[in-house]
Design an enzyme around this catalytic site. Structure first.
Site, PDB file in Angstrom:
ATOM      1  N   GLY A 135       0.829  -1.206   0.000  1.00  0.00           N
ATOM      2  CA  GLY A 135       0.000   0.000   0.000  1.00  0.00           C
ATOM      3  C   GLY A 135       0.857   1.246   0.000  1.00  0.00           C
ATOM      4  O   GLY A 135       2.008   1.230   0.447  1.00  0.00           O
ATOM      5  N   LYS A 136       0.286   2.329  -0.531  1.00  0.00           N
ATOM      6  CA  LYS A 136       1.020   3.595  -0.582  1.00  0.00           C
ATOM      7  C   LYS A 136       0.045   4.740  -0.388  1.00  0.00           C
ATOM      8  O   LYS A 136      -1.076   4.716  -0.922  1.00  0.00           O
ATOM      9  CB  LYS A 136       1.741   3.731  -1.923  1.00  0.00           C
ATOM     10  CG  LYS A 136       2.831   4.778  -1.933  1.00  0.00           C
ATOM     11  CD  LYS A 136       3.710   4.647  -3.159  1.00  0.00           C
ATOM     12  CE  LYS A 136       4.916   5.581  -3.054  1.00  0.00           C
ATOM     13  NZ  LYS A 136       5.823   5.429  -4.210  1.00  0.00           N
ATOM     14  N   GLY A 137       0.449   5.738   0.384  1.00  0.00           N
ATOM     15  CA  GLY A 137      -0.390   6.905   0.635  1.00  0.00           C
ATOM     16  C   GLY A 137       0.424   8.176   0.584  1.00  0.00           C
ATOM     17  O   GLY A 137       1.611   8.168   0.220  1.00  0.00           O
ATOM     18  N   SER A 138      -0.213   9.284   0.966  1.00  0.00           N
ATOM     19  CA  SER A 138       0.474  10.575   0.925  1.00  0.00           C
ATOM     20  C   SER A 138       1.561  10.677   1.986  1.00  0.00           C
ATOM     21  O   SER A 138       2.549  11.386   1.816  1.00  0.00           O
ATOM     22  CB  SER A 138      -0.545  11.703   1.121  1.00  0.00           C
ATOM     23  OG  SER A 138      -1.248  11.531   2.345  1.00  0.00           O
ATOM     24  N   VAL A 142       3.265   1.162   2.986  1.00  0.00           N
ATOM     25  CA  VAL A 142       3.050   0.025   3.884  1.00  0.00           C
ATOM     26  C   VAL A 142       3.617  -1.224   3.214  1.00  0.00           C
ATOM     27  O   VAL A 142       3.331  -1.491   2.036  1.00  0.00           O
ATOM     28  CB  VAL A 142       1.554  -0.167   4.205  1.00  0.00           C
ATOM     29  CG1 VAL A 142       1.358  -1.349   5.140  1.00  0.00           C
ATOM     30  CG2 VAL A 142       0.974   1.092   4.827  1.00  0.00           C
ATOM     31  N   LYS A 157       4.754   0.150   8.377  1.00  0.00           N
ATOM     32  CA  LYS A 157       4.460   1.461   7.797  1.00  0.00           C
ATOM     33  C   LYS A 157       5.735   2.298   7.840  1.00  0.00           C
ATOM     34  O   LYS A 157       6.306   2.508   8.916  1.00  0.00           O
ATOM     35  CB  LYS A 157       3.344   2.145   8.589  1.00  0.00           C
ATOM     36  CG  LYS A 157       2.733   3.347   7.893  1.00  0.00           C
ATOM     37  CD  LYS A 157       1.516   3.834   8.662  1.00  0.00           C
ATOM     38  CE  LYS A 157       0.799   4.942   7.929  1.00  0.00           C
ATOM     39  NZ  LYS A 157      -0.399   5.399   8.647  1.00  0.00           N
ATOM     40  N   ASP A 255     -11.356  10.402  11.884  1.00  0.00           N
ATOM     41  CA  ASP A 255     -11.334  10.012  10.474  1.00  0.00           C
ATOM     42  C   ASP A 255     -11.921   8.609  10.312  1.00  0.00           C
ATOM     43  O   ASP A 255     -11.315   7.728   9.688  1.00  0.00           O
ATOM     44  CB  ASP A 255      -9.901  10.071   9.919  1.00  0.00           C
ATOM     45  CG  ASP A 255      -9.875  10.043   8.393  1.00  0.00           C
ATOM     46  OD1 ASP A 255     -10.929  10.300   7.783  1.00  0.00           O
ATOM     47  OD2 ASP A 255      -8.811   9.749   7.815  1.00  0.00           O
TER      48      ASP A 255
END
Length: 452
Positions: A135-138, A142, A157, A255
């Site tokens: 996984g990848k986010g801003s 992960v 993470k 959130d």
């Protein structure tokens, strides 16, 4: 009467005695400070290389591996040694909220030279190996990782904080603080975390429980319609129990959404992603901490959050979490949002207080479910359903009782299992030896720098 009043005033001899006692106390204090200064001065002369080596080793064992880059830096003298010793000593007290803390108050730093050691070696010495990015986010990526000590799969993470803004740095501190504070079977478990720092990079590594299935949003989208009623009750009760545990710890999630609820191999829910979480109640003063932060995910935002965008208003984040739980429940059974995602239209629809059920429901909504939606999606935060009322609502109470019983069994098993304690101790001893290896390697580098 006048004599009685005169007798009430302190006499002169008593005042003289107090002044003498104060003078004696000052003299004694001055004598103690001069004695300590002399001892400090004599100790400064007796520092040698062996003591500096032990201070470096001690700092490594406590999570710090600060190595001088040149021989002149190592020959700095007693002041640099005192600084490294102060770094090595554990902090007895820390600020009460993550916003007042530094990142080093919450995690350890392992400093290294890329020419001498690689990140992979440091992770291996700490008992972990990164495998595949999942996984990848801003804020970071992960990875699926392997715990080499227990031979199990975990999630890692990785967040690059080399050039972080204040918001990103605070989100990292909040995530670590919250995950350290909670203990619940339906909240993602934290195993270990540290920072690996080099002259050019600084990255946080957070090792946590690996959710072996998909997120709740992916699971709901796999159905052509919404979820069945019994499945919805079971999953929603698990999420409500987890958020209730956070609220009992005075933490607001801020959130809540289907993307932040992961599923394990048994399709049990695991609440995650605490970057926006905050302490929203100050127990010492007995009052709530209100906020004016416009945060969260748009379709899940309560009316009071939308009103802060244009007006300088403050709101209580706990009822905002309750509203987000209502939107999450609607998404689970309707496979869509209860209000349009556009800000102005969304606020208008929220204020009308009409909840329309879609055609994608697998079951007809009963009286209890309609009552739950009317009370949980109440636009007035003061009249909205509270957490204790939600836990006892007729539509959910049976499943909540099952989940809470499992929570009690989970905590009892955690406290009584000696086997798990042994494995924890074994992993701790193994990682202590890894840190010992790091210390030995760093000491060898220091000796090489001195000889050059």
């Amino acid at each position: 009467m006048f004599r009685e009043l005169c007798n009430c005033w302190p006499t002169k001899p008593a005042r003289h005695k107090r002044e003498k006692e104060r003078k004696n106390e000052r003299k004694n204090n001055e004598r103690i400070t001069t004695m300590t200064k002399r001892r400090y001065d004599t100790n400064r002369k007796t520092y040698d290389w062996k003591k500096e080596d032990s201070s470096i080793r001690l700092s490594t064992r406590s999570g710090f591996a600060q190595i001088p880059t040149s021989p002149t830096a190592t020959m700095a003298g007693a002041t640099s040694i005192n600084q490294s010793m102060r770094q090595a000593t554990p902090k007895l007290s820390r600020p009460s909220t993550p916003s007042q803390m530094k990142t080093t108050d919450l995690t350890h730093i392992i400093r290294h030279d890329p020419n001498e050691t690689t990140v992979e070696e440091i992770l291996h010495w700490n008992g972990y190996k990164l495998e595949v990015e999942i996984g990848k986010g801003s804020f970071g990526s992960v990875y699926r990782a392997r715990d080499l000590v227990n031979d199990t799969l975990v999630a890692c993470k990785v967040i690059d904080i080399s050039k972080t803004s204040k918001n990103q740095s605070l989100s990292v501190r909040n995530e670590l603080y919250v995950m350290e504070s909670v203990n619940h079977p339906h909240i993602i478990k934290l195993y270990r975390h540290f920072i690996i720092e080099s002259p050019k990079s600084r990255q946080v590594y957070i090792f946590m429980q690996l959710a072996k299935s998909k997120s709740l949003s992916v699971y709901v989208r796999s159905f052509k319609t919404g979820l069945p009623e019994q499945t919805t009750k079971k999953m929603f009760a698990q999420v409500v129990s987890a958020i209730n545990h956070l609220h009992e710890k005075h933490i607001a999630h801020r959130d809540i959404k289907m993307g932040n609820v992961l599923l394990d191999e048994n399709n049990d829910c695991l609440v995650t992603d605490f970057g926006l979480s905050r302490i929203a109640y100050r127990a010492s003063q007995g009052k709530k901490i209100l906020t004016n932060k416009f945060c969260g995910t748009m379709p899940y935002m309560a009316p009071e959050i939308l009103l802060t965008r244009d007006n300088k208003l403050v709101y209580d984040p706990f009822p905002a979490d309750i509203w987000a739980l209502g939107v999450l429940l609607y998404c689970m059974i309707n496979r869509g949002y209860p209000f349009p995602s556009d800000g102005s239209k969304m606020l208008e629809q929220q204020m009308i207080h009409k909840i329309r059920f879609g055609k994608k429901m697998q079951f007809e909504p009963g009286i209890d479910l309609i009552d739950l939606f009317q009370r949980i999606l109440e636009p007035n935060a003061e009249l909205r359903l509270r957490m204790d009322q939600l836990m006892k609502h007729p539509w959910l109470i049976k499943e909540i009782n099952i989940v809470e019983r499992n929570v009690r069994l989970y905590r009892a098993a955690e406290n009584s299992q000696s086997v798990t304690m042994k494995t924890k101790n074994q992993s701790m001893w193994a990682r202590e030896s890894f840190l010992e290896k790091i210390a030995q390697r760093k000491m060898a580098i220091v000796k090489r720098l001195r000889s050059s």
